[in-house]
Scaffold this active site. Structure first.
Site, PDB file in Angstrom:
ATOM      1  N   HIS A 252       0.812  -1.217   0.000  1.00  0.00           N
ATOM      2  CA  HIS A 252       0.000   0.000   0.000  1.00  0.00           C
ATOM      3  C   HIS A 252       0.845   1.266   0.000  1.00  0.00           C
ATOM      4  O   HIS A 252       0.534   2.238   0.696  1.00  0.00           O
ATOM      5  CB  HIS A 252      -0.999  -0.016   1.162  1.00  0.00           C
TER       6      HIS A 252
ATOM      7  N   ASP B   6      -1.074  -4.658   5.784  1.00  0.00           N
ATOM      8  CA  ASP B   6      -1.928  -5.677   5.162  1.00  0.00           C
ATOM      9  C   ASP B   6      -1.529  -5.928   3.711  1.00  0.00           C
ATOM     10  O   ASP B   6      -0.858  -5.103   3.080  1.00  0.00           O
ATOM     11  CB  ASP B   6      -3.403  -5.258   5.229  1.00  0.00           C
ATOM     12  N   GLU B   7      -1.955  -7.074   3.226  1.00  0.00           N
ATOM     13  CA  GLU B   7      -1.894  -7.400   1.800  1.00  0.00           C
ATOM     14  C   GLU B   7      -0.509  -7.256   1.169  1.00  0.00           C
ATOM     15  O   GLU B   7      -0.363  -6.702   0.071  1.00  0.00           O
ATOM     16  CB  GLU B   7      -2.938  -6.571   1.029  1.00  0.00           C
ATOM     17  N   VAL B   8       0.501  -7.755   1.855  1.00  0.00           N
ATOM     18  CA  VAL B   8       1.819  -7.824   1.228  1.00  0.00           C
ATOM     19  C   VAL B   8       1.777  -8.910   0.157  1.00  0.00           C
ATOM     20  O   VAL B   8       1.245 -10.001   0.387  1.00  0.00           O
ATOM     21  CB  VAL B   8       2.910  -8.125   2.277  1.00  0.00           C
ATOM     22  N   ASN B   9       2.281  -8.592  -1.004  1.00  0.00           N
ATOM     23  CA  ASN B   9       2.279  -9.540  -2.115  1.00  0.00           C
ATOM     24  C   ASN B   9       3.687 -10.118  -2.280  1.00  0.00           C
ATOM     25  O   ASN B   9       4.630  -9.402  -2.629  1.00  0.00           O
ATOM     26  CB  ASN B   9       1.829  -8.812  -3.392  1.00  0.00           C
TER      27      ASN B   9
END
Lengths: 616, 616
Positions: free
Chosen positions: B312, B375-378
């Site tokens: 993000h 959040d939402e680490v790729n």
């Protein structure tokens, strides 16, 4: 000594003003030294680092779009030729004039008013307190072939040609040629979209040359707004009309009353709104209506009044003796939503009241067509009303037979129509919603096609659509699966979501063209389409975000009506048009992050990508 | 002769003023002769024809509610006793004073400011241009036990007692007693709701006596607003805070940056917003933030900054060399939505930038807790970045192993936390979103429970909720199936509807209490709840209608937190509270026709009906 004081004071004042101006401008329209600009590369505007040494002339996104986007970024996309120069001129806002060629005609006054709207719309693109520098004068000549024509009808020629050029002495000239004022004002709207404020240059820019020919694919392009379930303020209605004008929609269908409230102040029957309005201030007076009609006409919009009957009445009628089932409970037995209410067709007096209402509306609205509503009659309500049951028995009708109840409804409709015609002093074309009366077994007798236009609210694939078209009816499409903008929110008579969920995305609206619903051989029977906002769950606070930008998607579906509508191809123009609506003060919903506006074609699954930007 | 002229002129002036006043009043606050009024019958306010000969004192609906509704119509419903007289007094708006008992304390200044808000809120209920007649003075004494306490923390006592009475000399007195300013301002809000404008009497009414004790069930009651996907104006943020204050929500969690834009002007790193803001004017300067914090504090609200990392991030970081995957395409491979972007944990310099940002935020916000996002680490993004892959190899980590990528993430998180603590000069409590790190196999090592509060965004029934509670973590609930207010609209990376459709109705929000999610034995671990507005598809134009009135449903779920939440029982109070929000200038969505507000309990399937109204 004193002189030095004044020099110092002047100097300080000058510095203060300069700092103030710099801060103000910075906050208002952008930093004087841009770090980004846009370049047209491979057919899209691409955001690039700006480097003064590389280019002395950075392009803002709106300017880039004029030369780079499909159809110069116009919305709705013109149906004829679009040729726009990629050389831009600086326009002087204070030297823009819109001049009707035919002075002293009914149209010339409208053109002057439309010219004011034109200038207001340009002003709306300029940041507040910013004073554009210099620029050329722009003269807009408006040439109308039928200048005596000042009311929109279903036959009105709305075509226009727009020609933009430079004169030999360096002025800018726009010539708008049209058959009618209604075409001419569309030309002005198109010209509006060609004038952009470039925040990098701090100038109002316009292409130096352009030639556009355009006309709508369908004559009826509307929004029906319900002002009964919740009251909608005059300001919110005006914002709706402003968005319509900017999107070339031409019909504001006003569902002004319903069971819930009666905000319409009838000059002949003021007691209806006295008892039926939500409050004494939540009404539409004669003055309000005049204001709205004037505002609409200047924007090329007819205001089509609907007086829905015999169902969808209730509040306001309490003391007349002509309403039955009013707020009967449990409401599920007597209507589709609370409160119930239906007119009693057996009372002769009801037609006198209707005649008065019709008369008031005809006088105020001077409509070319009239909407009689006529949807969702509940037979259980009528047959549960003792005096109606008795009346039917006396007439030899059976309250248990649907066909006999249809007979009662037809009795109402025929009588009501007669009173309407009496007041209209002609057989005025009437629009009615699809209902039991439009079922195949009743349709042709109940609603002859030479009198009635049918507005379809069932799904686009409903069998009724085929029946109507087979029988040669003219129709308006408001199929709820694509055009009911109230769908998708919470339930209000229960938990969960409302009846026509889910929410309808603009993509679906855009693809819902008449040709897709009616087919290529019957599309000539489609007058157009209309988006509906029923306001059980919307009021002045949310009417903008419900209608916009989705109603603009409808606008292109009926104005341009592409044979193979592709929302993907339209997306960037649509995002840009949403920004135009916001500039006009309309609280249009955001449909994507602004990042997607600034980075064209980068936000979709399967989007066309210009370059493999990985590792760059 | 001259005298006659003046008498005549005076007379005409008087008549003109009278007519003007009459028209103005009629349009503004109601007809002087009401046709409807409300009576409390069988526990509901019922709309009745008004007949002057029957009753000389018609009640407006808001007045009726004070004596007829559950808990005097208060929202959120107090958790303690509510006793309110059904005798009303006319208050003189110009003689209302809010006075802190403890002058010269940090709280006293806040009380005076809250007193201004209190008066503004009363004024908002009075129709424009209306000048209420006469009435009694009202003195509001505010007695705070810990007046030196001026920052909200998770331990702050927010309880209050409100006692309203008449003095022997006919004045009205309200005594608000509280441990802290934060309790006292809730007392003022409750008092606000007890003062109503009666449009039938044209008076500001208040019950002559009342005794209310109240405190919230949960200490954390918030809204998280995303100002990166679309920019939200300062005014729209203030409206959000105004609605929060009126609904006793106490945390404005500001998701100020994301991949899409960087509107936060960091004093130490101004280049981030220079390159990352959507435009030079779409930023939050130090001055803006100060303004917002002040506005929030007066309304009892903490402003909790979130700096989300290592995912993000994106725009603004272009020139730092510390971001990877920025706008890599096809984006689906590298992130959950476009544009992609993740910090590179292997670059030492990234922590210096973070330290600067944290330092700026700690100085500006002085937060009691900090949100690190997370959040939402790729992992695919990181492992596709050559230098990261090399770095991992050097450290003996395997880019194909999830656990090794988690190791990389932990390396980032530990370093970032250390920099945060350094700037906070203490081990500041940190909130993190649920993510891979909160999976059972990593949770306790990665995010020790004495340092981290976990904000749950997965569904309320997700297994992670159980894991967190079993392990004794303090949690904040933002389960997306009830608290993500962006759900239900159109798709934006595709057609159809967005990922978390359908739209969440207020009824579901209301029923989503901590006890229902965590169960009675673990609810003590729940700090509270937070509604989320991610703004991919909302901006300043729609933020009000997305948040309100649903966020008020959340407010009661965490303030009152009824053991068996029944939206049916709360519906009428909720409708009334929505009107309060609208009066404050918040564009709260309409959830039902106004008819349902005016006809209590008549709009539901299976609603309690007072009488069988059939045939009446």
């Amino acid at each position: 000594m004193e002189m030095y004081f004044w020099i110092a004071a002047c100097h300080m004042l000058f510095i203060s003003l300069w700092i103030f101006a710099k801060i103000t401008l910075w906050k208002e329209f952008g930093e004087p030294n841009p770090v980004w600009h846009w370049q047209c590369l491979q057919g899209t505007c691409q955001k690039q680092h700006y480097n003064e040494t590389v280019s002395s002339s950075p392009l803002s996104l709106p300017t880039c779009r004029l030369s780079c986007s499909d159809a110069a970024g116009l919305w709705p996309k013109p149906t004829g030729d679009v040729s726009v120069s990629n050389i831009f001129q600086n326009v002087n806002f204070n030297s823009i004039d819109v001049v009707p060629k035919q002075s002293n005609s009914p149209s010339s006054k409208l053109v002057r008013e439309a010219g004011k709207v034109f200038k207001e719309q340009i002003q709306a693109t300029i940041p507040r307190r910013f004073n554009p520098k210099g620029g050329k004068s722009l003269l807009v000549d408006v040439d109308i072939k039928n200048p005596s024509f000042s009311r929109l009808t279903l036959d009105t020629d709305e075509s226009y040609t727009l020609k933009l050029s430079e004169t030999s002495d360096g002025r800018l000239n726009a010539l708008i040629s049209a058959q009618t004022f209604f075409g001419a004002r569309h030309g002005l709207q198109t010209l509006n979209q060609l004038i952009v404020f470039d925040d990098l240059k701090g100038e109002l820019l316009i292409p130096s040359e352009a030639l556009i020919t355009d006309k709508p694919a369908y004559p009826y392009r509307g929004i029906v707004l319900d002002t009964s379930r919740n009251y909608i303020t005059i300001d919110a209605i005006k914002r709706t009309l402003a968005g319509m004008g900017a999107s070339k929609l031409n019909t504001f269908h006003w569902h002004i009353t319903d069971s819930h409230s009666f905000p319409y102040v009838s000059k002949s029957r003021p007691e209806l709104s006295k008892y039926g309005a939500y409050s004494p201030s939540k009404v539409y007076t004669d003055e309000d209506i005049k204001q709205i009609i004037k505002y609409a006409t200047v924007r090329g919009i007819r205001v089509l009044p609907e007086f829905d009957a015999p169902a969808h009445v209730g509040e306001g009628w309490q003391n007349t003796g002509f309403v039955t089932c009013l707020n009967w409970q449990p409401w599920q037995s007597y209507c589709v939503e609370p409160p119930c209410g239906q007119l009693d067709p057996t009372k002769d007096g009801v037609y006198d009241v209707l005649e008065d209402i019709y008369g008031d509306m005809i006088e105020q609205f001077q409509p070319d067509i009239f909407h009689m509503g006529g949807d969702e009659v509940n037979f259980h309500c009528w047959k549960s009303t003792p005096n109606i049951a008795e009346w039917m028995q006396r007439k030899g009708l059976n309250v248990s037979e649907e066909k006999d109840l249809v007979q009662l409804w037809r009795y109402f409709q025929d009588n009501a129509l007669q009173r309407l015609d009496k007041k209209a002093k002609r057989n005025i074309p009437v629009v009615m919603w699809t209902s039991h009366l439009t079922d195949p077994e009743y349709l042709t007798n109940a609603l002859p096609k030479d009198r009635y236009i049918i507005q379809i609210w069932t799904t686009g694939t409903d069998a009724q659509v085929g029946t109507l078209l087979e029988n040669g009816y003219k129709v308006i499409l408001s199929n709820y699966d694509a055009l009911y903008f109230d769908c998708g929110f919470a339930g209000w008579v229960t938990s969960g979501n409302n009846w026509c969920s889910p929410y309808i995305g603009w993509q679906k609206v855009y693809s819902n063209t008449p040709e897709k619903i009616a087919g290529p051989t019957k599309k000539h029977l489609v007058l157009g389409e209309e988006a509906a906002l029923w306001t059980e769950q919307a009021d002045s606070a949310s009417v903008d975000s419900r209608l916009w930008p989705r109603a603009a998607a409808l606008a292109e579906a009926v104005w341009t009506s592409p044979a193979n509508p592709s929302w993907e191809a339209a997306e960037q123009r649509f995002l840009a048009h949403r920004e135009r609506l916001v500039e006009l003060g309309i609280g249009a919903d955001a449909i994507e992050p602004e990042w997607c506006l600034q980075h064209e074609e980068n936000c979709r699954i399967g989007a066309k990508l210009n370059t493999d930007t990985k590792f760059n």
